[in-house]
Design a protein around this motif. Structure first.
Motif, PDB file in Angstrom:
ATOM      1  N   LEU A  54       0.648  -1.197  -0.035  1.00  0.00           N
ATOM      2  CA  LEU A  54       0.006  -0.010  -0.046  1.00  0.00           C
ATOM      3  C   LEU A  54       0.809   1.297   0.049  1.00  0.00           C
ATOM      4  N   SER A  55       1.903   1.144   0.853  1.00  0.00           N
ATOM      5  CA  SER A  55       2.914   2.351   0.822  1.00  0.00           C
ATOM      6  C   SER A  55       3.383   2.734  -0.720  1.00  0.00           C
ATOM      7  N   GLY A  56       3.546   1.605  -1.462  1.00  0.00           N
ATOM      8  CA  GLY A  56       4.120   2.004  -2.781  1.00  0.00           C
ATOM      9  C   GLY A  56       2.909   2.420  -3.686  1.00  0.00           C
ATOM     10  N   LEU A  57       1.897   1.947  -3.431  1.00  0.00           N
ATOM     11  CA  LEU A  57       0.688   2.452  -4.237  1.00  0.00           C
ATOM     12  C   LEU A  57       0.464   4.053  -3.992  1.00  0.00           C
ATOM     13  N   LEU A  58       0.522   4.250  -2.614  1.00  0.00           N
ATOM     14  CA  LEU A  58       0.235   5.446  -2.289  1.00  0.00           C
ATOM     15  C   LEU A  58       1.324   6.597  -2.826  1.00  0.00           C
ATOM     16  N   ARG A  59       2.645   6.053  -2.912  1.00  0.00           N
ATOM     17  CA  ARG A  59       3.850   7.073  -3.629  1.00  0.00           C
ATOM     18  C   ARG A  59       3.523   7.445  -4.953  1.00  0.00           C
ATOM     19  N   GLY A  60       2.707   6.327  -5.922  1.00  0.00           N
ATOM     20  CA  GLY A  60       2.366   6.722  -6.974  1.00  0.00           C
ATOM     21  C   GLY A  60       1.187   7.707  -7.177  1.00  0.00           C
ATOM     22  N   LYS A  61       0.559   7.563  -6.179  1.00  0.00           N
ATOM     23  CA  LYS A  61      -0.837   8.519  -6.273  1.00  0.00           C
ATOM     24  C   LYS A  61      -0.816   9.862  -5.599  1.00  0.00           C
ATOM     25  N   ALA A  62       0.150  10.132  -4.760  1.00  0.00           N
ATOM     26  CA  ALA A  62      -0.031  11.298  -4.002  1.00  0.00           C
ATOM     27  C   ALA A  62       1.184  12.030  -3.686  1.00  0.00           C
ATOM     28  N   THR A  63       1.283  13.240  -3.476  1.00  0.00           N
ATOM     29  CA  THR A  63       2.666  13.906  -3.146  1.00  0.00           C
ATOM     30  C   THR A  63       2.978  14.017  -1.777  1.00  0.00           C
ATOM     31  N   SER A  64       4.210  14.221  -1.602  1.00  0.00           N
ATOM     32  CA  SER A  64       4.571  14.245  -0.226  1.00  0.00           C
ATOM     33  C   SER A  64       3.824  15.360   0.492  1.00  0.00           C
ATOM     34  N   ALA A  65       3.590  16.630  -0.184  1.00  0.00           N
ATOM     35  CA  ALA A  65       2.625  17.619   0.535  1.00  0.00           C
ATOM     36  C   ALA A  65       1.243  17.105   0.947  1.00  0.00           C
ATOM     37  N   ALA A  66       0.505  16.481  -0.154  1.00  0.00           N
ATOM     38  CA  ALA A  66      -0.532  15.843   0.309  1.00  0.00           C
ATOM     39  C   ALA A  66      -0.637  14.743   1.380  1.00  0.00           C
ATOM     40  N   ALA A  67       0.628  13.967   1.327  1.00  0.00           N
ATOM     41  CA  ALA A  67       0.594  13.074   2.466  1.00  0.00           C
ATOM     42  C   ALA A  67       0.812  13.433   3.857  1.00  0.00           C
ATOM     43  N   LEU A  68       1.515  14.660   3.810  1.00  0.00           N
ATOM     44  CA  LEU A  68       1.565  15.405   5.172  1.00  0.00           C
ATOM     45  C   LEU A  68       0.394  15.926   5.833  1.00  0.00           C
ATOM     46  N   ALA A  69      -0.402  16.801   4.735  1.00  0.00           N
ATOM     47  CA  ALA A  69      -1.724  17.202   4.886  1.00  0.00           C
ATOM     48  C   ALA A  69      -2.630  16.136   5.512  1.00  0.00           C
ATOM     49  N   TYR A  70      -2.475  14.979   4.708  1.00  0.00           N
ATOM     50  CA  TYR A  70      -3.382  13.603   4.977  1.00  0.00           C
ATOM     51  C   TYR A  70      -3.053  13.214   6.572  1.00  0.00           C
ATOM     52  N   LEU A  71      -1.775  13.440   6.953  1.00  0.00           N
ATOM     53  CA  LEU A  71      -1.389  13.020   8.331  1.00  0.00           C
ATOM     54  C   LEU A  71      -2.139  14.007   9.199  1.00  0.00           C
ATOM     55  N   VAL A  72      -1.930  15.362   9.027  1.00  0.00           N
ATOM     56  CA  VAL A  72      -2.501  16.315   9.930  1.00  0.00           C
ATOM     57  C   VAL A  72      -3.928  16.266   9.928  1.00  0.00           C
ATOM     58  N   PHE A  73      -4.455  15.941   8.696  1.00  0.00           N
ATOM     59  CA  PHE A  73      -5.909  15.955   8.980  1.00  0.00           C
ATOM     60  C   PHE A  73      -6.303  14.362   9.821  1.00  0.00           C
ATOM     61  N   ILE A  74      -5.920  13.603   9.530  1.00  0.00           N
ATOM     62  CA  ILE A  74      -6.173  12.266  10.414  1.00  0.00           C
ATOM     63  C   ILE A  74      -5.970  12.475  12.178  1.00  0.00           C
ATOM     64  N   LEU A  75      -4.779  13.272  12.217  1.00  0.00           N
ATOM     65  CA  LEU A  75      -4.487  13.881  13.471  1.00  0.00           C
ATOM     66  C   LEU A  75      -5.762  14.296  14.336  1.00  0.00           C
ATOM     67  N   CYS A  76      -6.316  15.280  13.742  1.00  0.00           N
ATOM     68  CA  CYS A  76      -7.247  16.211  14.171  1.00  0.00           C
ATOM     69  C   CYS A  76      -8.612  16.046  14.153  1.00  0.00           C
ATOM     70  N   TYR A  77      -9.097  15.381  13.111  1.00  0.00           N
ATOM     71  CA  TYR A  77     -10.385  15.441  12.664  1.00  0.00           C
ATOM     72  C   TYR A  77     -11.311  14.397  13.560  1.00  0.00           C
ATOM     73  N   PHE A  78     -12.556  14.510  13.304  1.00  0.00           N
ATOM     74  CA  PHE A  78     -13.618  13.623  13.961  1.00  0.00           C
ATOM     75  C   PHE A  78     -13.136  12.698  14.766  1.00  0.00           C
ATOM     76  N   PRO A  79     -13.475  12.631  16.220  1.00  0.00           N
ATOM     77  CA  PRO A  79     -13.330  11.429  16.886  1.00  0.00           C
ATOM     78  C   PRO A  79     -14.189  10.439  16.514  1.00  0.00           C
ATOM     79  N   CYS A  80     -13.734   9.213  16.859  1.00  0.00           N
ATOM     80  CA  CYS A  80     -14.335   7.896  16.525  1.00  0.00           C
ATOM     81  C   CYS A  80     -15.831   7.753  17.215  1.00  0.00           C
ATOM     82  N   ILE A  81     -16.651   7.281  16.995  1.00  0.00           N
ATOM     83  CA  ILE A  81     -17.779   7.098  17.370  1.00  0.00           C
ATOM     84  C   ILE A  81     -17.990   6.671  19.046  1.00  0.00           C
ATOM     85  N   ALA A  82     -17.195   5.761  19.295  1.00  0.00           N
ATOM     86  CA  ALA A  82     -16.878   5.333  20.688  1.00  0.00           C
ATOM     87  C   ALA A  82     -16.324   6.661  21.797  1.00  0.00           C
TER      88      ALA A  82
END
Length: 893
Positions: free
Chosen positions: A824-852
């Motif tokens: 999956l990491s190889g596939l992601l390298r072919g689909k996204a840029t480093s900037a998008a990946a870093l933004a994705y990490l920040v978004f996952i870090l902060c967004y919507f808590p899980c239902i529990a």
């Protein structure tokens, strides 16, 4: 079943009598003793009181009093008889017993069966564990029940009651007073060398018998007192009053008796059956201290048993003491109710208010009136609510006003302070008579030497953050190899399924939907286990309390309590127990703000997303990137707490009072058990929500299918830009074939999948962040559980894996390279840029808590509006921060 549940004409055999000292004693004196048969004669016209027949005479009881008597009824025996054959029960079959002429004949047998069931039921003992934080209470719970509850060496780990059951053979000794009378020995020291009769201790052991008991053990939250000061104190007090356990086990830290015994004196005021466990007794002995625990038992009127929960020493003796108190065979000099003497002035006030409480008969059945009088005199708000509903409310309030004024005049202090001082005075007097501390050495203890470094004014903060950085780096270092092994196993399993199953929907479901979805998440199990191991070691060693200590000043400056730091750190493991741990924060405002910022703490569910993206785009700085994400979450939480404090306003401040326990070596058995429990929960999630969600996501991605069976060509941007593909030749040498030279086949455009339609609809919202529609769908899936982000991406990107069928054989030009690209990491390298990946990490870090987590916030705050606020503002914060990262930092990568 209770006696109050019986109807007119029904009978039952008494199992046990609950209740407090006075009402329980009165019921027993009236003949309600175990093994006796009681029959309901009739009820009053208004159903209360009820007339009963017992021991050949009749008496009346109110239903509130009858509710305290547990029985075995005829109906319970008949239900059990219906489930067993007549040969098993020894009673006639139901068909034979239906006729009226058989009623008298079966009555003795039926009553005998009732007595037998009552005797068996009486062998079930309910135990409530009560004690201060850090006293080893949960360790004793685990040692007794085999439960796997986490043990942390700081306040507030146990934030709700845990229950366990177990059966054990226990040695039951007769009452020592009975043996002493029969042996002619009246020396209570067990060392009677002057008399000719056998020693009392030997006589007791010789007459002991072994019985099997079933124990139901409740681990109540750790609390320092029974005042209405925190949710834990209210919960413990409410449980003890309403549930009335058979025996209370008060767990004390033997190395800190003076502080721990304060709770013991309050439990004595409640007048409930109790045994005291002198836990961590090895530390008391290692310091050279001496304690005459038997004499201290006499002074307290409660049996004291030395225990070492870490090794299990004394646990059998503790069970024997519990059974002795339950069966009323304990030495009367060691198990009797006493009144803690609060001095003449205070006792006069307590007696006056107590007699006013006793005018309410229903109240006497439920509470110890002396305990109520003490708490009412202290100004306990919970007891004041009880007083509001009493008929003599005005008399009670007037009495408290008079007594409060008199105490202030005579003692120059408030009743609350005077009662507290009196209890500590009693404790000091008892310890002066029984406890001999070893002469203190001039050198400092190990705890003091360590604290000089880890709580140093300048070294404390760098050491703390360095420790966190090492933990997160080790998560990668130590987890790399087992991750690779699991990844290879998942790959082999997928290849095997592809080999044995014919091509089609079912093979794709198993290979891509189940193995691909679940396998892409389970590969991160080693990282999660390693992180939980380190967190458990920090908690058990006592360092986490020091972290809260050094962070209190910073927490206070951002409007939080120092204790807020502990739930925040717990959030690194899971946000749900972290939200529940906010109960230990006395300040309502700090408690609420802490709940709302905990979702910014990177829980273990985010680890799979972090690992896969960091490994793909930042392989040279894995540990640093992981550490930066965790610290970034803390910084965002701090900024948001400042903002929330402005909107919530000032609701008062509370002092930072928290115990700093001594450093202790973590018990590896406990650490490994805790780590395994978290791993087991992770695996259970794989077989539950992750599996179901992965299959649903695969189905949305797989359907709709083309209407013909011809080969499908999917015109994607990636395929259009591809100039060459690898195919197998008969000589097994791969060579490049241009797309134009490839054999022409009827092409059918693949219909757009349901999932792509959903992703394409909302993709424009996330396009400024650099996310494609697959990454957008991954974010939506993560609302249920953050692990679903990885499984979703794995299922969706699996369609785009560079594989081509030729002569029903797939051949790779370079097998190792192809295996890497299939990750999956190889596939992601072919689909996204480093900037998008870093933004994705920040978004996952902060967004919507899980239902529990949202449900936990709702339960702890008491309102859905705070859960909705947490879901909304965290998502908005994530969007803004991700946009800033992609726009500002992205071009620099």
């Amino acid at each position: 079943m209770n006696l109050s549940d019986l109807q007119s004409g029904q009978r039952g055999v008494i199992v046990k009598v609950a209740g407090h000292g006075g009402i329980r004693k009165r019921l027993i004196e009236m003949g309600f003793v175990r093994g006796k048969t009681v029959r309901v004669v009739r009820g009053a016209p208004l159903r209360d009181p009820v007339e009963y027949e017992i021991m050949g005479y009749r008496l009346s009881l109110r239903r509130s009093e009858a509710r305290l008597v547990e029985i075995i009824s005829e109906e319970e025996v008949k239900k059990e008889r219906e489930m067993l054959s007549p040969l098993d029960t020894g009673l006639p079959s139901p068909a034979e017993n239906d006729s009226p002429e058989n009623d008298e004949e079966t009555s003795p047998e039926l009553e005998g069966k009732m007595r037998k069931l009552a005797a068996d039921r009486r062998r079930t003992i309910t135990i409530a564990l009560v004690g201060n934080p850090n006293c080893g209470k949960t360790s004793i719970f685990n040692r007794l029940s085999g439960g796997h509850e986490h043990v942390g060496n700081y306040s507030g780990v146990t934030v709700e009651a845990k229950e366990g059951t177990f059966e054990r053979e226990v040695r039951v000794r007769p009452a020592e007073s009975t043996v002493r009378a029969k042996s002619g020995c009246f020396d209570s020291t067990h060392s009677c060398s002057h008399c000719t009769s056998p020693c009392l201790l030997s006589a007791v052991k010789e007459k002991a018998e072994t019985r099997r008991y079933r124990f139901r053990i409740i681990d109540l939250p750790g609390t320092y007192s029974l005042s209405a000061y925190s949710p834990e104190e209210l919960y413990v007090r409410k449980y003890l009053i309403e549930e009335l356990p058979d025996v209370i086990v008060n767990v004390l830290d033997a190395s800190n008796l003076e502080r721990n015994l304060y709770l013991t004196t309050q439990l004595i005021d409640m007048n409930l059956p109790m045994v005291v466990s002198l836990n961590i007794y090895d530390e008391l002995l290692s310091r050279g201290d001496k304690l005459d625990h038997r004499q201290l038992s006499r002074l307290l009127g409660v049996p004291l048993v030395p225990t070492i929960s870490r090794t299990g020493e004394g646990i059998d003796d503790l069970l024997e003491a519990i059974v002795a108190v339950y069966e009323h065979t304990a030495d009367e000099s060691l198990a009797r109710h006493i009144h803690i003497n609060h001095s003449g002035c205070l006792e006069q006030s307590i007696d006056r208010i107590k007699h006013l409480f006793q005018e309410n008969k229903a109240l006497r059945d439920k509470f110890s009136t002396r305990f109520l009088a003490i708490k009412f005199l202290e100004g306990d708000p919970d007891v004041q609510n009880v007083v509001e509903s009493l008929p003599n409310h005005d008399a009670l309030v007037a009495a408290r006003f008079d007594e409060t004024r008199r105490i202030k005049e005579e003692l120059r202090d408030t009743p609350e302070n005077a009662l507290c001082d009196a209890k500590y005075g009693f404790i000091n007097g008892a310890l002066l008579e029984t406890y001999r501390p070893h002469d203190k050495m001039e050198h400092h203890s190990a705890t003091e030497r360590i604290d000089r470094i880890v709580t140093h004014r300048f070294l404390g903060y760098p050491l703390f953050f360095l420790l966190l950085a090492l933990v997160f780096s080790a998560t990668f270092w130590l987890g790399a190899y087992p991750m690779e092994w699991i990844d290879q196993a998942v790959g082999v399993m997928a290849d095997f399924v592809s080999y044995v199953m014919p091509a089609g929907m079912w093979r794709d479901l198993v290979s891509d939907g189940i193995i691909g979805g679940v396998g892409s998440v389970i590969v991160f199990l080693p990282n999660i286990l390693i992180l939980y191991t380190f967190i458990s070691i920090l908690e058990d060693s006592g360092y986490m309390a020091r972290a809260a200590f050094i962070m209190d000043s910073l927490m206070h400056r951002i409007g939080l309590h120092g204790k807020s730091f502990i739930p925040m750190v717990m959030g690194f493991g899971c946000n749900v127990p972290a939200v529940m741990a906010t109960r230990t924060i006395e300040s309502p405002k700090s408690r609420l703000v802490t709940m709302l910022i905990i979702p910014f703490m990177s829980c273990s569910a985010r680890i799979p997303v972090f690992v896969i993206l960091i490994s793909a785009f930042f392989p040279r700085h894995q540990g640093l990137m992981m550490f930066s994400l965790y610290v970034g979450g803390i910084l965002v939480a701090i900024l948001m707490s400042k903002l929330l404090n402005r909107f919530l306003g000032d609701k008062g401040d509370y002092p930072f009072v928290m115990e700093l326990p001594p450093y202790r070596f973590p018990a590896w058995r406990t650490v490994l058990r805790h780590t395994w429990e978290k791993g087991r929960q992770y695996l259970q999630k794989m077989g539950g929500i992750i599996l179901i969600s992965s299959v649903c996501i695969w189905a949305l991605c797989y359907f709709p299918r083309p209407s013909t069976e011809a080969e499908v060509v999917v015109p994607t941007a990636e395929s259009e830009s591809t100039e060459n593909i690898k195919v197998a030749t008969p000589s097994n040498h791969a060579h490049e074939v241009s797309v134009a030279d490839a054999p022409t086949q009827p092409a059918v455009t693949q219909p757009v999948s349901y999932l792509e339609r959903i992703g394409s609809t909302i993709a424009p919202v996330f396009r400024p962040l650099g996310f494609d529609w697959q990454m957008t769908v991954g974010i939506l899936a993560g609302v249920g559980a953050k692990e679903l982000v990885v499984s979703t991406l794995s299922v969706m990107y699996a369609k785009d894996a560079p594989t081509v069928e030729a002569d029903e054989t797939v051949v790779a030009n370079d097998e190792a390279a192809e295996d890497e690209e299939m990750r999956l990491s190889g596939l992601l390298r072919g689909k996204a840029t480093s900037a998008a990946a870093l933004a994705y990490l920040v978004f996952i870090l902060c967004y919507f808590p899980c239902i529990a987590t949202l449900i936990a916030i709702k339960n702890e705050s008491g309102s859905w509006k705070w859960a909705a606020l947490a879901a909304t503002y965290t998502t908005l914060t994530a969007y803004v921060l991700a946009w800033l990262v992609h726009t500002v930092i992205g071009p620099l990568l």
